[in-house]
Motif scaffolding. Structure first.
Motif, PDB file in Angstrom:
ATOM      1  N   ILE A 106       9.077  38.372  79.715  1.00 57.46           N
ATOM      2  CA  ILE A 106       9.430  39.509  80.475  1.00 57.46           C
ATOM      3  C   ILE A 106      10.321  39.337  81.361  1.00 57.46           C
ATOM      4  O   ILE A 106      10.826  40.251  82.028  1.00 57.46           O
ATOM      5  N   LEU A 109      13.332  40.228  79.396  1.00 57.54           N
ATOM      6  CA  LEU A 109      13.521  42.008  79.233  1.00 57.54           C
ATOM      7  C   LEU A 109      13.272  42.953  80.945  1.00 57.54           C
ATOM      8  O   LEU A 109      14.904  44.210  80.658  1.00 57.54           O
ATOM      9  N   ALA A 110      12.854  42.497  82.139  1.00 57.19           N
ATOM     10  CA  ALA A 110      13.068  43.380  82.342  1.00 57.19           C
ATOM     11  C   ALA A 110      14.166  42.974  83.463  1.00 57.19           C
ATOM     12  O   ALA A 110      14.437  42.067  83.798  1.00 57.19           O
ATOM     13  N   ARG A 136      12.165  48.302  82.100  1.00 57.34           N
ATOM     14  CA  ARG A 136      12.896  47.888  80.937  1.00 57.34           C
ATOM     15  C   ARG A 136      13.856  49.334  80.319  1.00 57.34           C
ATOM     16  O   ARG A 136      13.027  50.414  80.374  1.00 57.34           O
ATOM     17  N   ASP A 139      11.644  51.670  78.080  1.00 61.80           N
ATOM     18  CA  ASP A 139      10.955  52.386  78.537  1.00 61.80           C
ATOM     19  C   ASP A 139      11.229  53.884  78.325  1.00 61.80           C
ATOM     20  O   ASP A 139      12.253  53.848  78.094  1.00 61.80           O
TER      21      ASP A 139
END
Length: 277
Positions: A106, A109-110, A136, A139
């Motif tokens: 994450i 990805l974030a 992200r 989303d």
């Protein structure tokens, strides 16, 4: 110096000694003032960049020194790979640090975080107990990310022009939109290039400018955020007349009514509300 004084004496042979001394002292004082002003207000892009970077680092160090002891805060995370509660360090730990404690990737990805529902930089320290989510680009509702993306692109344009041109070509960043219109799919940065304002770049020159920006990816450069008072911001940007005009209004519109938010990437510092990716 003696030759200079003798030459002055010959030139002013009909002037009284007291008047001559007064004129010579005034001349020397003016030269010293000019020299001091030149030192106080650097003219080259690299010197200005170095000055701002040093002032940013010194202020950040000062603010960190005010943290007398490390306090723990509770961070309630919601999202992938699973909901969890983290114990982090107040005013030191960041959303990125939280992501480092999670098993998934994450942290790569974030792009942004939501802290108590507020959009937050990944490398901005957490200030109190809070809820935490990550945003992200995959989303379903990427509006906040799009705004931050265009804002970041504008910031990087300033970074590129600040260092891509020769030092004798003075570059002043006027401003860039804190709330870009993402529907039009572009970002911009207003720049005063001085004698180069009529410059029409060739395609090869545009490519060279792009290379300066893409180097940031290879360097894994991150943005640092710092809130400073209006007086320090004015001192940091005293060589930029545009920023000196804007900073009081920026400070007035801040939560405290007196602070200005700065961001830094490598040694480049500029004013923006953020957040940046």
């Amino acid at each position: 110096m003696s030759c200079c004084v003798l030459r002055k004496v010959r030139d002013f042979s009909n002037v009284s000694r007291q008047s001559l001394c007064r004129q010579l002292c005034t001349s020397v004082a003016k030269q010293e003032d000019a020299k001091n002003n030149a030192l106080d207000c650097p003219k080259r892009n690299s010197d200005i960049r170095t000055m701002r970077n040093q002032m940013f680092l010194e202020e950040k160090k000062r603010q960190l020194s005010l943290i007398r002891r490390v306090e723990k805060i509770k961070v309630e995370y919601t999202g992938i790979p699973e909901d969890c509660t983290l114990q982090m360090n107040k005013d030191l730990s960041t959303p990125y640090n939280c992501a480092m404690h999670m098993k998934s990737n994450i942290k790569t990805l974030a792009a942004l975080a939501l802290v108590n529902g507020e959009v937050w930089d990944m490398h901005r320290p957490l200030e109190s107990d809070c809820s935490l989510e990550f945003l992200r680009f995959r989303d379903s509702e990427p509006a906040q990310l799009n705004r931050a993306c265009w804002r970041t692109g504008s910031f990087i344009l300033g970074y590129i022009f600040d260092r891509a041109l020769k030092d004798e070509n003075r570059v002043d960043i006027l401003r860039f939109p804190n709330n870009p219109v993402v529907e039009d799919g572009y970002f911009c940065c207003d720049i005063d290039l001085g004698s180069l304002n009529s410059w029409q770049p060739l395609q090869e020159e545009l490519t060279a400018l792009s290379i300066v920006g893409t180097k940031l990816i290879k360097e894994s450069a991150t943005f640092e955020r710092l809130d400073v008072d209006q007086e320090l911001a004015l001192e940091m940007f005293k060589d930029n007349k545009y920023k000196c005009q804007q900073i009081p209004d920026v400070a007035k519109s801040s939560v405290t009514g007196s602070h200005v938010t700065l961001y830094k990437v490598n040694d480049y510092v500029d004013v923006t509300t953020g957040p940046l990716l």
